[in-house]
Write an enzyme that holds these catalytic residues in place. Structure first.
Site, PDB file in Angstrom:
ATOM      1  N   VAL A  85       0.812  -1.223   0.000  1.00 54.09           N
ATOM      2  CA  VAL A  85       0.000   0.000   0.000  1.00 54.09           C
ATOM      3  C   VAL A  85       0.848   1.277   0.000  1.00 54.09           C
ATOM      4  CG1 VAL A  85      -2.005  -1.111   1.063  1.00 54.09           C
ATOM      5  CG2 VAL A  85      -0.328   0.029   2.536  1.00 54.09           C
ATOM      6  N   ARG A 150      -7.616  -6.879  17.476  1.00 51.93           N
ATOM      7  CA  ARG A 150      -6.596  -7.081  16.436  1.00 51.93           C
ATOM      8  C   ARG A 150      -5.227  -6.501  16.813  1.00 51.93           C
ATOM      9  NH1 ARG A 150      -7.854  -2.622  11.686  1.00 51.93           N
ATOM     10  NH2 ARG A 150      -8.466  -0.947  13.066  1.00 51.93           N
ATOM     11  N   ARG A 177      10.327  -4.112  -7.028  1.00 55.40           N
ATOM     12  CA  ARG A 177      10.011  -5.302  -6.228  1.00 55.40           C
ATOM     13  C   ARG A 177      10.417  -6.615  -6.878  1.00 55.40           C
ATOM     14  NH1 ARG A 177       8.972  -2.856  -1.258  1.00 55.40           N
ATOM     15  NH2 ARG A 177       7.667  -1.022  -1.612  1.00 55.40           N
TER      16      ARG A 177
HETATM   17  C1  LIG Z   1      14.062  -2.374  -1.190  1.00 55.25           C
HETATM   18  C2  LIG Z   1      13.103  -1.411  -0.568  1.00 55.25           C
HETATM   19  C3  LIG Z   1      13.273  -1.022   0.748  1.00 55.25           C
HETATM   20  C4  LIG Z   1      12.378  -0.117   1.345  1.00 55.25           C
HETATM   21  N1  LIG Z   1      12.566   0.253   2.650  1.00 55.25           N
HETATM   22  C5  LIG Z   1      11.723   1.132   3.234  1.00 55.25           C
HETATM   23  C6  LIG Z   1      11.890   1.548   4.601  1.00 55.25           C
HETATM   24  O1  LIG Z   1      12.795   1.097   5.274  1.00 55.25           O
HETATM   25  N2  LIG Z   1      11.005   2.424   5.125  1.00 55.25           N
HETATM   26  C7  LIG Z   1       9.990   2.964   4.394  1.00 55.25           C
HETATM   27  O2  LIG Z   1       9.224   3.781   4.916  1.00 55.25           O
HETATM   28  N3  LIG Z   1       9.789   2.595   3.103  1.00 55.25           N
HETATM   29  C8  LIG Z   1      10.625   1.700   2.512  1.00 55.25           C
HETATM   30  N4  LIG Z   1      10.412   1.324   1.211  1.00 55.25           N
HETATM   31  C9  LIG Z   1       9.244   1.851   0.493  1.00 55.25           C
HETATM   32  C10 LIG Z   1       9.615   3.020  -0.430  1.00 55.25           C
HETATM   33  O3  LIG Z   1      10.127   4.110   0.297  1.00 55.25           O
HETATM   34  C11 LIG Z   1       8.377   3.476  -1.232  1.00 55.25           C
HETATM   35  O4  LIG Z   1       7.424   4.001  -0.348  1.00 55.25           O
HETATM   36  C12 LIG Z   1       7.734   2.364  -2.020  1.00 55.25           C
HETATM   37  O5  LIG Z   1       8.707   1.603  -2.687  1.00 55.25           O
HETATM   38  C13 LIG Z   1       6.759   2.958  -3.046  1.00 55.25           C
HETATM   39  O6  LIG Z   1       7.536   3.453  -4.102  1.00 55.25           O
HETATM   40  P1  LIG Z   1       7.253   4.821  -4.846  1.00 55.25           P
HETATM   41  O7  LIG Z   1       7.097   5.947  -3.874  1.00 55.25           O
HETATM   42  O8  LIG Z   1       8.348   4.951  -5.859  1.00 55.25           O
HETATM   43  O9  LIG Z   1       5.895   4.454  -5.596  1.00 55.25           O
HETATM   44  P2  LIG Z   1       4.588   5.346  -5.787  1.00 55.25           P
HETATM   45  O10 LIG Z   1       4.102   5.820  -4.485  1.00 55.25           O
HETATM   46  O11 LIG Z   1       3.640   4.541  -6.597  1.00 55.25           O
HETATM   47  O12 LIG Z   1       5.120   6.564  -6.598  1.00 55.25           O
HETATM   48  C14 LIG Z   1       5.394   6.438  -7.998  1.00 55.25           C
HETATM   49  C15 LIG Z   1       6.246   7.591  -8.422  1.00 55.25           C
HETATM   50  O13 LIG Z   1       5.603   8.835  -8.169  1.00 55.25           O
HETATM   51  C16 LIG Z   1       6.427   9.651  -7.334  1.00 55.25           C
HETATM   52  N5  LIG Z   1       5.581  10.313  -6.342  1.00 55.25           N
HETATM   53  C17 LIG Z   1       4.554   9.778  -5.666  1.00 55.25           C
HETATM   54  N6  LIG Z   1       3.996  10.689  -4.850  1.00 55.25           N
HETATM   55  C18 LIG Z   1       4.733  11.815  -4.982  1.00 55.25           C
HETATM   56  C19 LIG Z   1       4.672  13.093  -4.391  1.00 55.25           C
HETATM   57  N7  LIG Z   1       3.779  13.395  -3.465  1.00 55.25           N
HETATM   58  N8  LIG Z   1       5.580  14.013  -4.776  1.00 55.25           N
HETATM   59  C20 LIG Z   1       6.502  13.723  -5.714  1.00 55.25           C
HETATM   60  N9  LIG Z   1       6.613  12.523  -6.313  1.00 55.25           N
HETATM   61  C21 LIG Z   1       5.734  11.591  -5.955  1.00 55.25           C
HETATM   62  C22 LIG Z   1       7.395   8.678  -6.637  1.00 55.25           C
HETATM   63  O14 LIG Z   1       8.615   9.272  -6.263  1.00 55.25           O
HETATM   64  C23 LIG Z   1       7.607   7.619  -7.704  1.00 55.25           C
HETATM   65  O15 LIG Z   1       8.583   8.013  -8.630  1.00 55.25           O
HETATM   66  C24 LIG Z   1      11.291   0.413   0.595  1.00 55.25           C
HETATM   67  C25 LIG Z   1      11.140   0.019  -0.737  1.00 55.25           C
HETATM   68  C26 LIG Z   1      12.012  -0.880  -1.319  1.00 55.25           C
HETATM   69  C27 LIG Z   1      11.803  -1.297  -2.772  1.00 55.25           C
END
Ligand SMILES: Cc1cc2nc3c(=O)[nH]c(=O)nc-3n(C[C@H](O)[C@H](O)[C@H](O)COP(=O)(O)OP(=O)(O)OC[C@H]3O[C@@H](n4cnc5c(N)ncnc54)[C@H](O)[C@@H]3O)c2cc1C
Length: 276
Positions: A85, A150, A177
């Site tokens: 999520v 829960r 992923r």
């Molecule tokens: C290997 C791995 C380790 C991780 N470890 C952690 C952790 O330790 N702690 C943690 O909290 N999370 C962790 N995450 C989760 C990570 O930080 C992201 O929240 C998650 O991968 C969703 O990715 P996203 O933000 O690129 O995707 P999406 O939310 O789908 O975003 C897609 C794209 O839109 C951009 N975007 C979305 N919303 C905005 C906005 N408001 N402003 C500007 N750009 C935006 C994003 O940068 C991205 O390029 C991890 C993820 C991975 C793959």
């Protein structure tokens, strides 16, 4: 319990949607005229596939948002769903509620990681789950609402999701992923999503790769130590190698790419395998 992923539905004709989305940008014809040419087979499926495949090699990604896939996901843990999520863009999620669903008799389904079994700790793990179930039931019987009972449930608790994701978001999910740095359960779910997409539209399924895949970035952007430890690192370059090559190219020490080099790049992709 292991992840089960089912593709329920998808854009009626993903190839036609993508073709029309891209062609509308690059054609003097109206989208209606283009659609009629597809209808009358003046534009063949092969032609559409060729055109879309070429566009997929470019950075023009917004048309990909026009194609969607609907998945049913079960047998996954809450540890997984919490990560899922976090993907905010282009993904709609509905998840089984722990407020409206009360586990009868304290029997809640849960996921046991293979590492726990391999460590010979399944007994201890199951015993703790059973004890948690007892306390959960005790709370419910004492009149504590499910939404509060829960609070004792673990990350291992299994959950169900119904999600719709557009193709651009699905590619982004694959980038992150399918990477070996992602958690095993998430990797498994996305690998299964990929297999489902392959079944209905192989050209799109093949695009789903970790970010280092030759159809994606084509190199690893993680830290060097992680790249060295990754099995895909044996066939895919690290970003630092590319910087070095670029510098050597600038100095005239490396030749520009030839036609046959592109075939080698394709072969590297095959070597890395489907999951790669
Ligand atoms: C290997 C791995 C380790 C991780 N470890 C952690 C952790 O330790 N702690 C943690 O909290 N999370 C962790 N995450 C989760 C990570 O930080 C992201 O929240 C998650 O991968 C969703 O990715 P996203 O933000 O690129 O995707 P999406 O939310 O789908 O975003 C897609 C794209 O839109 C951009 N975007 C979305 N919303 C905005 C906005 N408001 N402003 C500007 N750009 C935006 C994003 O940068 C991205 O390029 C991890 C993820 C991975 C793959």
């Amino acid at each position: 319990m292991s992840p089960e992923v089912t593709l329920l539905s998808h854009s009626p004709d993903p190839l036609r949607s993508l073709y029309l989305a891209y062609r509308t940008c690059y054609s003097q014809l109206t989208p209606q005229e283009l659609a009629r040419r597809i209808e009358s087979e003046r534009i063949s499926r092969e032609e559409m596939a060729r055109f879309v495949e070429e566009r997929l090699k470019t950075g023009h990604v917004s048309p990909l948002e026009q194609v969607w896939f609907e998945f049913l996901i079960s047998g996954v843990s809450r540890a997984f769903s919490h990560q899922f999520v976090r993907h905010r863009v282009g993904v709609s999620v509905e998840q089984q509620s722990q407020r409206y669903v009360t586990y009868k008799g304290g029997r809640f389904p849960y996921v046991t990681p293979e590492s726990v079994v391999a460590a010979g700790k399944r007994g201890a793990f199951d015993a703790l789950m059973a004890r948690i179930g007892e306390v959960y039931e005790e709370l419910v019987q004492a009149g504590v609402p499910a939404e509060d009972a829960r609070f004792v449930l673990p990350n291992a608790t299994a959950t169900n999701l119904k999600v719709t994701v557009n193709f651009a978001a699905l590619l982004h999910m694959g980038d992150l992923r399918l990477c070996t740095r992602a958690q095993w359960e998430f990797r498994r779910v996305v690998a299964k999503m990929r297999a489902e997409v392959m079944r209905v539209e192989p050209m799109l399924g093949r695009m789903l790769q970790p970010k280092c895949g030759e159809r994606r970035l084509g190199y690893c952007d993680e830290d060097y130590e992680a790249w060295k430890a990754c099995p895909l690192g044996k066939v895919r370059p690290h970003k630092s190698t590319l910087s070095l090559l670029s510098e050597q190219y600038r100095r005239g020490e490396v030749q520009p790419l030839r036609e046959e080099d592109f075939e080698t790049i394709e072969r590297i992709g095959e070597l890395a395998g489907a999951g790669g």
